[in-house]
Write an enzyme that holds these catalytic residues in place. Sequence first.
Site, PDB file in Angstrom:
ATOM      1  N   PRO A   2      22.433  -0.002 -10.486  1.00 49.06           N
ATOM      2  CA  PRO A   2      22.623   0.535  -9.143  1.00 49.06           C
ATOM      3  C   PRO A   2      21.694   1.710  -8.849  1.00 49.06           C
ATOM      4  O   PRO A   2      21.656   2.686  -9.587  1.00 49.06           O
ATOM      5  CB  PRO A   2      24.087   1.009  -9.154  1.00 49.06           C
ATOM      6  CG  PRO A   2      24.705   0.400 -10.368  1.00 49.06           C
ATOM      7  CD  PRO A   2      23.590   0.189 -11.340  1.00 49.06           C
ATOM      8  N   GLU A   3      20.928   1.581  -7.790  1.00 46.50           N
ATOM      9  CA  GLU A   3      20.136   2.687  -7.268  1.00 46.50           C
ATOM     10  C   GLU A   3      20.567   2.876  -5.816  1.00 46.50           C
ATOM     11  O   GLU A   3      21.599   2.345  -5.413  1.00 46.50           O
ATOM     12  CB  GLU A   3      18.630   2.377  -7.399  1.00 46.50           C
ATOM     13  CG  GLU A   3      18.225   2.062  -8.845  1.00 46.50           C
ATOM     14  CD  GLU A   3      16.742   1.742  -9.011  1.00 46.50           C
ATOM     15  OE1 GLU A   3      15.932   2.213  -8.185  1.00 46.50           O
ATOM     16  OE2 GLU A   3      16.400   1.014  -9.951  1.00 46.50           O
ATOM     17  N   HIS A  94      37.177  -4.339 -18.011  1.00 45.68           N
ATOM     18  CA  HIS A  94      36.517  -3.030 -17.961  1.00 45.68           C
ATOM     19  C   HIS A  94      36.780  -2.294 -16.650  1.00 45.68           C
ATOM     20  O   HIS A  94      35.951  -1.515 -16.193  1.00 45.68           O
ATOM     21  CB  HIS A  94      35.010  -3.158 -18.192  1.00 45.68           C
ATOM     22  CG  HIS A  94      34.654  -3.819 -19.487  1.00 45.68           C
ATOM     23  ND1 HIS A  94      35.030  -3.322 -20.717  1.00 45.68           N
ATOM     24  CD2 HIS A  94      33.963  -4.959 -19.745  1.00 45.68           C
ATOM     25  CE1 HIS A  94      34.577  -4.120 -21.673  1.00 45.68           C
ATOM     26  NE2 HIS A  94      33.939  -5.127 -21.118  1.00 45.68           N
ATOM     27  N   ARG A 113      29.810  -0.203 -19.371  1.00 44.61           N
ATOM     28  CA  ARG A 113      29.053   0.720 -20.226  1.00 44.61           C
ATOM     29  C   ARG A 113      29.460   2.185 -20.045  1.00 44.61           C
ATOM     30  O   ARG A 113      28.914   3.054 -20.715  1.00 44.61           O
ATOM     31  CB  ARG A 113      27.555   0.543 -19.991  1.00 44.61           C
ATOM     32  CG  ARG A 113      27.106  -0.835 -20.430  1.00 44.61           C
ATOM     33  CD  ARG A 113      25.614  -1.078 -20.286  1.00 44.61           C
ATOM     34  NE  ARG A 113      25.365  -2.512 -20.382  1.00 44.61           N
ATOM     35  CZ  ARG A 113      24.185  -3.074 -20.290  1.00 44.61           C
ATOM     36  NH1 ARG A 113      23.114  -2.327 -20.101  1.00 44.61           N
ATOM     37  NH2 ARG A 113      24.046  -4.367 -20.377  1.00 44.61           N
TER      38      ARG A 113
END
Length: 276
Positions: A2-3, A94, A113
């Site tokens: 993601p940016e 998650h 992560r």
Amino acid sequence: MPELPEVETTRRHLEPVLVGRVIEEAIVSHPRTARRNASAEELVTRLRGRRVEALRRHGKFLVGDLDEGWTLIAHLGMSGRFSFGSPEEEPPVHTHVLLHLDDGTVVRFTDPRTFGFVAVFDEDEMASSPLGRLGPDAWSDAFDASVLAESLAGRTAPIKALLLDQGPVAGLGNIYADEVLHRAKVHPLTPGRDIPMDRLEAMVTATREVLAEAIEAGGTTLDDLAYLLPDGRAGENLDRLRVYGRTGEPCVVCGTPIERIVVRARSTHFCPDCQH
DNA sequence: AACGATCCCTGTTGGC
DNA sequence: TGCCAACAGGGATCGT
């Protein structure tokens, strides 16, 4: 990963779901996701009962204005993603944060992560929050060539590293930094202070073009990293990338094979002919 | 102060 | 085919 375009796409999907709603209950099941607060319990306490008044974005940070002076800050990190649904649905694996809203919707933060985080700050804490170190948002009029020239003056670090720093400009990550430098015809190893004004102007123009295309496409979903929109769809910007992940492929401008180097431990893709 | 290296974390990939 | 090391990267932190 993601940016700015992926975060902006997320913001646009979440805004109508969250704004005006009250968070009746919060569940935080991974302490690392709450690491910006004192504890997961503190984050839960701060979220409970808060009304969401606005959902903004600065760089890659999502910023939620809550009532009573509180601010929700979320960062997607590498693998973070928001989604929403009903309490009966099984959340994705998650999933570390659940927000139960007063209209029955459940907003979920999922992050394999755990590079991302969710936090709530008061007004004093906001002064020292990660937002304080950010430069002008790349998708705003505050980012222009003169501002960029000022922040790059005297800087000897390679421009690729400076774009990733979030100080000169906020919101570009590894994919879009490479795309901007290619379109502006600037070599990624050029020291920041050595870039002439006409190239800085080209960088600003390229930034607006790259981000506009990517936002319009709903962001970039890579083959191997599953960034997904809050509604579960994939972003459609991958085919529009001209250099990132295209090592060895011909440059779309001149046909020269795209090269890959490593800058600040980040893969960097560029055309050795177009970018000097 | 600026810069570069290191670390965190886990799904995926590539080599044997 | 199966195993495991290497790899990916945003941002914080630390040493120079």
